[in-house]
Scaffold this active site. Structure first.
Site, PDB file in Angstrom:
ATOM      1  N   ASP A   1     -53.433 113.173  13.358  1.00 11.34           N
ATOM      2  CA  ASP A   1     -52.780 112.441  12.282  1.00 11.34           C
ATOM      3  C   ASP A   1     -53.718 111.340  11.809  1.00 11.34           C
ATOM      4  OD1 ASP A   1     -51.876 109.650  13.525  1.00 11.34           O
ATOM      5  OD2 ASP A   1     -51.370 111.193  15.022  1.00 11.34           O
TER       6      ASP A   1
ATOM      7  N   GLU B   1     -41.258 103.038  15.248  1.00  9.80           N
ATOM      8  CA  GLU B   1     -41.892 102.543  16.469  1.00  9.80           C
ATOM      9  C   GLU B   1     -42.017 101.026  16.430  1.00  9.80           C
ATOM     10  OE1 GLU B   1     -46.176 104.056  14.917  1.00  9.80           O
ATOM     11  OE2 GLU B   1     -46.163 102.888  16.757  1.00  9.80           O
TER      12      GLU B   1
ATOM     13  N   ASP C   1     -41.979 107.826  11.063  1.00 11.12           N
ATOM     14  CA  ASP C   1     -42.683 107.058  12.086  1.00 11.12           C
ATOM     15  C   ASP C   1     -41.830 105.824  12.394  1.00 11.12           C
ATOM     16  OD1 ASP C   1     -46.070 105.638  12.345  1.00 11.12           O
ATOM     17  OD2 ASP C   1     -44.348 105.594  13.691  1.00 11.12           O
TER      18      ASP C   1
END
Length: 969
Positions: free
Chosen positions: A150, A241, A239
């Protein structure tokens, strides 16, 4: 029964057709800005040795591939180039534009605790964070799965061909962040990956405290986060986090702590908002990228997100194929593992948890490889499914999938595997219950036949569906009713096959289900019980089922060859062939059960309960009796002679009123008693029923032991109008006498009663009895107190009365019958001189006069000598003291009005008259002097001028002229 349950059916493919229609509606206008890709040819490698084969093959070969998380069925999109839309290139608000400028190039990137990100951060605070790292990062790869990478705007020059040659077969590219930032390099990176043949996708870095999940999802899709089922577009990624701007205020906005200053519930809701919006826009739920420790800390490891594929970030400290812990609240495994942030690949290094075919399927349609393998394997083992009729469709509950065949469908879920659902009544019943979304859930077995009466069943997550040619297909869900049915032997037991689905939502949270044998009812307080088809079920139905007074059954039916009973929370139902089935409610029901358990011959109910009696009373008739109830007395059964007697008295409106106790009877009903409001009715084998009036008389009889006591059973009615408002009632063992002063006391057949009778009963000298007859005295004696005295009896003395007064008091002072006098042997006799009285006792006499009081005469020789003088009429008169013994040589004396009687064994009983001789004897020391005891009486001359008296030691002479002179022997 009242519940005739119709079961709606629909064609087996109806739900799947509806699902596909819904998917098709999602891919209409409005998604033209979503990123998609055309299929280019992979760019040739610059190094021949590293050139890939025509069909990419993952390397290395996976050793322990795990199933990919399930996703919903794909929604096709347009095939436009995956470039950010013009509208999304520029922030729509001044705040977004300002924030994008403040954030700087690249924005946040994946792996906020990785070594690469923390070391490159411009923030000194971030650089000091403990980075998750591996000593050998950049030198190893897991030995399973398919490799990938990624990248974001921080990786400005990616050699995609080199990444391909190193083994990377998929790539994710950052598209957006919040609703204020897009990756300027997104288009080049996205297309660069595709140009070399990689499957690629886009990810969005969430800033949940900046704007809503739905807002950021729309921003993501508008700026490259779309999806196409072309086989080369990976599903979009969220995403989620560590806060990249933890503790910082940027452009006037405070970004909060590592959890963005939001609660666990708020963050979980934000994810669902983002995911639901993505699914509506793209047809797919996003992959969730996260770190397990952060996820558990900030979201609390929630459940219910298992349909989102999981991409977990974990950087081990040594080379391993173990990704470590994952968030177990929603997932059992992961789809992608980010195992390194510093190589071997550009950006972050990742591995797909499966093979290349699974990766292609994941990109193409979201079908988990495990589902494809399992459904294919089941089809191979079941030729009876015949030809396939539909593609594999996923996105069902709990990440499930299905595939259609000519004879049914195959259902799959991660927890149940692949199971057939064949066309027929069992499938129809499952469909009517909502397929996998209903109570049964997914099938966990195939259809199994060969049961009793050619029946079949299929097990499901939530229970079983049973069918036989003679019964409908019915669901039997797990729970108390199923456990009850299982305990009886399933379809082979007494209940047989189910005839209906289970119905819940009844009173008090109850449920029921019909079986061949009847209806099984359950409630939290009564458990599961069967009410058998037949008269008991019919009677319960007439009473209103569980909503009536009977409520739920709380016991099994107990039957003999001629009767049945079944208990309910509000009563009992009783049945015989001749009387039929009748409900017996609450208190009357308990009274009936008590009567039966006590052996009362009441029989079974023959009619329903009748109310409206005096005082709100009710009654119910039984074969051989009745049960009466009133709010103040309770419910009690009446049978036999007592029932007949009570009926003749006027029932509850008569002189007895309502019963207030159950009947207390002997083993064979030959003697019974029962209490009523106004008295106690009793009878025995030899006495007819009689009433003992409530109050003192009934209490007195109870105190004496009822019919088993000394009085036995009553033999007459009560008679009143006696002296002092007294009453009496005759019993087999005597009479019960009452007066307000003495209460109710017995007069028992025997010598004491005979004595009392001779004295004139209550009208005599003793008056009313004031106690029970008490026996167990010395020499086998008994006594009974009366209002005016005590009647004493012993076998030797017979019965005699000791009247209250000084004579009795003197007797009491000597120790009653156990004292010096013993039992009385005569009545008290009065009318003596000066109003005197006496009473003889076994060991003496008590003499009484007004002037001398009561004195006990217990010395026989002294009493005999007194008798020779003429008793109280003689020269001595009444005694003025008791006999006093213990003198010299065992002597005794007793004082009288006109002298003293002295006695010793050697001198006999002699009189000492008051006067000079007695005074002279006293002066020399009475019997202790030289003269000792008198040996004769005093003799005098006729003119009384001279007297003398002899003693053991001499004599005393007296003359009027010379006084008293002692002459010793």
């Amino acid at each position: 029964m009242k519940r005739n349950l119709s079961q709606s059916r629909r064609p087996i493919m109806t739900s799947f057709g509806a699902g596909l229609l819904a998917v098709s509606l999602l891919i209409g206008p409005g998604l033209t800005g979503a990123a998609s890709a055309v299929e280019p040819s992979p760019a040739p490698s610059q190094t021949a040795a590293a050139s890939p084969v025509a069909t990419p093959t993952p390397s290395p070969t996976p050793t322990t591939p795990g199933p990919a998380p399930t996703v919903p069925a794909p929604a096709p999109t347009t095939t436009s180039s995956p470039q950010p839309s013009p509208a999304a290139s520029s922030p729509t608000t001044a705040a977004a534009q300002s924030m994008a400028q403040a954030i700087g190039p690249g924005g946040a990137e994946m792996g906020q605790r990785s070594k690469r990100v923390t070391s490159a951060s411009p923030s000194g605070a971030v650089q000091k964070l403990n980075a998750e790292s591996l000593a050998t990062e950049g030198t190893w790869m897991p030995s399973f799965g398919v490799q990938g990478l990624d990248v974001s705007g921080h990786q400005t020059n990616v050699d995609w061909q080199q990444q391909w040659n190193m083994g990377a077969r998929f790539a994710y590219v950052k598209a957006s962040e919040g609703n204020y930032f897009t990756n300027d390099l997104f288009g080049a990176q996205y297309q660069g990956a595709r140009n070399v043949g990689m499957i690629r996708g886009a990810y969005h870095f969430a800033i949940p405290n900046w704007s809503s999940g739905a807002d950021q999802a729309r921003y993501f899709v508008q700026n490259g986060g779309g999806w196409s089922g072309d086989g080369y577009t990976m599903p979009p990624v969220l995403d989620f986090e560590f806060n990249p701007y933890e503790g910082r205020t940027i452009n006037g906005f405070y970004f909060g702590d590592t959890c963005y200053g939001m609660s666990q519930a708020q963050l979980t809701s934000w994810v669902q908002d983002f995911g639901n919006t993505m699914q509506s826009l793209t047809g797919r739920l996003p992959v969730i990228y996260t770190n397990t420790s952060w996820w558990n800390q900030c979201l609390g490891n929630p459940t219910g997100l298992g349909e989102y594929p999981l991409w977990v970030a974990a950087y081990p400290y040594s080379a391993t194929n173990d990704a470590g812990a994952i968030p177990t609240g929603s997932w059992g495994t992961y789809s992608i593992w980010q195992y390194s942030s510093t190589g071997p690949f550009a950006g972050d290094s990742n591995v797909w948890n499966g093979d290349y075919a699974g990766l292609k399927a994941f990109a193409s349609s979201g079908i988990p490889p495990a589902a494809i393998r399992a459904i294919d394997a089941l089809r191979a083992s079941m030729p009876s499914l015949k030809a396939q009729t539909s593609e594999t469709v996923c996105g069902l509950r709990d990440g499930g999938c299905f595939r259609g065949y000519e004879t049914g469908i195959v259902m799959w879920s991660p927890s149940t595997g692949a199971q057939p659902s064949l066309i027929g009544p069992i499938r129809d019943a499952w469909a009517a219950g909502g397929y996998e979304n209903g109570q049964m859930g997914y099938p966990v077995s195939g259809v199994i036949c060969g049961l009793k009466n050619n029946g079949c069943f299929q097990n499901y997550q939530g229970g079983s569906i049973m069918w036989s040619p003679g019964t409908v297909a019915a669901q039997v869900p797990f729970g108390a009713i199923r456990d009850y049915w299982a305990a009886q032997g399933y379809e082979n037991g007494g209940l047989g096959y189910p005839l209906s689905n289970q119905t819940c939502g009844l009173k008090s949270g109850g449920c029921f289900q019909l079986f061949q044998a009847g209806s099984v009812l359950w409630s939290p307080t009564t458990g599961a019980r069967l009410v058998r088809t037949g008269p008991i079920l019919d009677a319960w139905a007439r009473a209103g089922y569980e909503n009536g007074l009977l409520g739920y059954p709380n016991g099994e039916a107990l039957c003999t060859t001629s009767s049945c009973t079944q208990n309910f929370s509000g009563g009992v139902i009783g049945w015989t062939p001749t009387s039929g089935a009748w409900p017996v409610f609450m208190g009357i029901g308990e009274a009936w059960k008590t009567a039966r358990s006590n052996g009362e011959p009441i029989g079974f109910p023959v009619a329903g309960e009748v109310c409206g009696l005096r005082g709100g009373g009710c009654y119910q008739l039984f074969q051989s009796g009745t049960v009466m109830f009133s709010p103040t007395t309770g419910a009690y059964a009446l049978t036999g002679k007592i029932l007949d007697y009570w009926g003749k008295s006027g029932f509850e409106n008569g002189r007895l009123g309502y019963p207030t106790s159950r009947a207390s009877c002997g083993a064979v009903q030959t003697e019974c008693r029962q209490s009523f409001e106004q008295g106690v009715v009793a009878y025995s084998a030899t006495t007819a029923p009689q009433t003992v009036a409530a109050g003192p008389m009934a209490a007195g009889w109870e105190r004496l032991g009822w019919g088993s006591g000394s009085l036995g059973y009553p033999t007459s009615t009560q008679y009143c109008g006696l002296k002092d408002s007294g009453c009496f009632q005759m019993f087999a063992g005597g009479a019960l006498m009452y007066s307000p002063q003495t209460g109710a006391q017995p007069s028992l057949v025997g010598p004491i009663r005979d004595l009392w009778q001779k004295t004139g009963f209550e009208n005599g000298v003793l008056g009313y009895p004031a106690s029970n007859v008490i026996c167990g005295l010395v020499d086998g004696g008994c006594f009974q107190n009366y209002f005016n005295g005590t009647a004493m009896w012993s076998p030797q003395s017979g019965a005699n009365a000791v009247m209250f007064g000084p004579v009795r008091d003197e007797w009491v002072s000597t120790g009653y019958e156990g004292g010096k006098l013993g039992y009385p042997v005569s009545a008290q006799i009065c009318g003596l001189r000066n109003g005197g009285c006496f009473q003889n006792f076994a060991k003496g006499t008590i003499m009484y006069s007004y002037s001398t009081g009561a004195q006990a005469m217990m010395s026989t020789p002294i009493r005999d000598r007194w008798a020779t003088t003429g008793y109280e009429n003689g020269s001595l008169g009444y005694p003025t003291s008791e006999a006093i013994c213990g003198l010299r040589n065992g002597g005794c004396f007793e004082n009288f009005e006109k002298g003293t009687v002295m006695w010793s064994a050697t001198s006999g009983a002699q009189l000492m008259l008051p006067g000079p001789i007695q005074q002279r004897w006293a002066s020399q020391g009475f019997e202790n002097g030289q003269l000792a005891y008198p040996t004769g009486g005093q003799t005098c001359s006729s003119d009384k001028t001279a007297c003398s008296q002899t003693f053991q030691g001499g004599s005393i002479s007296w003359t009027a002229a010379g006084g008293a002179t002692i002459r010793l022997n």
